[in-house]
Write a protein that holds these residues in place. Sequence first.
Motif, PDB file in Angstrom:
ATOM      1  N   ILE A 193      97.321  62.516  79.181  1.00  0.00           N
ATOM      2  CA  ILE A 193      97.468  63.674  80.051  1.00  0.00           C
ATOM      3  C   ILE A 193      98.531  65.255  80.393  1.00  0.00           C
ATOM      4  N   LEU A 194      99.419  64.325  80.402  1.00  0.00           N
ATOM      5  CA  LEU A 194     100.713  65.568  79.900  1.00  0.00           C
ATOM      6  C   LEU A 194     101.293  65.827  78.968  1.00  0.00           C
ATOM      7  N   SER A 195     101.114  65.094  78.268  1.00  0.00           N
ATOM      8  CA  SER A 195     101.056  65.369  77.090  1.00  0.00           C
ATOM      9  C   SER A 195      99.630  66.362  76.463  1.00  0.00           C
ATOM     10  N   GLU A 196      98.526  66.496  76.419  1.00  0.00           N
ATOM     11  CA  GLU A 196      97.652  67.367  76.105  1.00  0.00           C
ATOM     12  C   GLU A 196      97.482  68.706  77.262  1.00  0.00           C
ATOM     13  N   GLN A 197      98.407  68.938  78.265  1.00  0.00           N
ATOM     14  CA  GLN A 197      98.503  70.050  79.605  1.00  0.00           C
ATOM     15  C   GLN A 197      99.914  70.301  78.668  1.00  0.00           C
ATOM     16  N   GLN A 198     100.583  69.844  77.816  1.00  0.00           N
ATOM     17  CA  GLN A 198     102.107  70.328  77.476  1.00  0.00           C
ATOM     18  C   GLN A 198     101.470  71.334  75.869  1.00  0.00           C
ATOM     19  N   THR A 212     104.621  76.447  81.422  1.00  0.00           N
ATOM     20  CA  THR A 212     105.377  76.530  80.726  1.00  0.00           C
ATOM     21  C   THR A 212     106.698  76.210  81.390  1.00  0.00           C
ATOM     22  N   GLU A 213     106.720  75.860  83.107  1.00  0.00           N
ATOM     23  CA  GLU A 213     108.373  76.707  84.375  1.00  0.00           C
ATOM     24  C   GLU A 213     108.257  74.590  83.990  1.00  0.00           C
ATOM     25  N   TYR A 214     107.719  73.149  83.588  1.00  0.00           N
ATOM     26  CA  TYR A 214     107.588  72.617  83.977  1.00  0.00           C
ATOM     27  C   TYR A 214     108.091  71.921  82.422  1.00  0.00           C
ATOM     28  N   ASP A 215     108.151  72.902  81.178  1.00  0.00           N
ATOM     29  CA  ASP A 215     108.072  71.581  80.029  1.00  0.00           C
ATOM     30  C   ASP A 215     109.169  71.219  79.924  1.00  0.00           C
ATOM     31  N   GLN A 216     109.555  71.472  80.001  1.00  0.00           N
ATOM     32  CA  GLN A 216     111.321  69.909  79.097  1.00  0.00           C
ATOM     33  C   GLN A 216     111.509  68.526  80.789  1.00  0.00           C
ATOM     34  N   HIS A 217     110.875  69.090  81.983  1.00  0.00           N
ATOM     35  CA  HIS A 217     109.814  68.024  82.894  1.00  0.00           C
ATOM     36  C   HIS A 217     109.384  67.737  82.857  1.00  0.00           C
ATOM     37  N   ILE A 218     108.422  67.778  81.710  1.00  0.00           N
ATOM     38  CA  ILE A 218     106.705  66.869  81.277  1.00  0.00           C
ATOM     39  C   ILE A 218     107.602  66.262  80.480  1.00  0.00           C
ATOM     40  N   THR A 219     108.893  66.714  79.249  1.00  0.00           N
ATOM     41  CA  THR A 219     109.163  66.315  78.321  1.00  0.00           C
ATOM     42  C   THR A 219     109.443  64.906  78.566  1.00  0.00           C
ATOM     43  N   ASN A 220     110.845  65.020  79.637  1.00  0.00           N
ATOM     44  CA  ASN A 220     111.794  64.238  80.307  1.00  0.00           C
ATOM     45  C   ASN A 220     110.615  62.724  80.685  1.00  0.00           C
ATOM     46  N   TRP A 221     109.345  63.756  81.659  1.00  0.00           N
ATOM     47  CA  TRP A 221     108.431  62.417  82.030  1.00  0.00           C
ATOM     48  C   TRP A 221     108.101  61.261  80.948  1.00  0.00           C
ATOM     49  N   ILE A 222     107.017  62.597  80.024  1.00  0.00           N
ATOM     50  CA  ILE A 222     106.997  61.675  79.069  1.00  0.00           C
ATOM     51  C   ILE A 222     107.511  60.258  78.321  1.00  0.00           C
ATOM     52  N   GLU A 223     108.793  61.022  78.110  1.00  0.00           N
ATOM     53  CA  GLU A 223     110.130  60.201  77.476  1.00  0.00           C
ATOM     54  C   GLU A 223     110.179  58.545  78.507  1.00  0.00           C
ATOM     55  N   ASP A 224     110.037  59.440  79.675  1.00  0.00           N
ATOM     56  CA  ASP A 224     110.556  57.982  80.639  1.00  0.00           C
ATOM     57  C   ASP A 224     109.658  57.792  80.853  1.00  0.00           C
ATOM     58  N   ASN A 229     107.399  56.534  78.195  1.00  0.00           N
ATOM     59  CA  ASN A 229     107.565  55.652  77.155  1.00  0.00           C
ATOM     60  C   ASN A 229     108.934  54.558  77.190  1.00  0.00           C
ATOM     61  N   MET A 230     109.261  55.293  77.409  1.00  0.00           N
ATOM     62  CA  MET A 230     110.738  53.571  77.991  1.00  0.00           C
ATOM     63  C   MET A 230     109.796  52.619  78.281  1.00  0.00           C
ATOM     64  N   PHE A 231     109.093  52.654  79.667  1.00  0.00           N
ATOM     65  CA  PHE A 231     108.719  51.608  80.990  1.00  0.00           C
ATOM     66  C   PHE A 231     107.214  51.376  80.574  1.00  0.00           C
ATOM     67  N   SER A 232     106.807  51.339  79.266  1.00  0.00           N
ATOM     68  CA  SER A 232     104.987  51.060  78.783  1.00  0.00           C
ATOM     69  C   SER A 232     105.658  50.664  77.496  1.00  0.00           C
TER      70      SER A 232
END
Length: 92
Positions: free
Chosen positions: A15-20, A75-87, A89-92
């Motif tokens: 969902i986050l990837s699609e929104q981004q 757009t305002e959360y773009d970098q945050h979304i990238t960081n969340w997806i990385e997080d 990925n680390m725990f899934s």
Amino acid sequence: MQLNHEHQLMLLKDILSEQQSECCGTISEYEQLERLIQSLLANDAIHDHLKQSLKNIYQYSQKGKNSRDPAQHITEYDQHITNWIEDLNMFS
């Protein structure tokens, strides 16, 4: 059918990837994010670092539901979304 936490994390990432990528989010997507996050936060198998990211995603979702400009919100959360997806990925 109940999703296990690994499937929930994958769905959250999707969902986050699609929104981004589409720079668009619907109220129902934000509500689904919130339900997933509530379930994950209640799960003892989720790492504390990931729980903090989940709380941040929850706040993003709350703001997104009430945003008058969904594209700007994402757009305002773009970098945050990238960081969340990385997080995620680390725990899934």
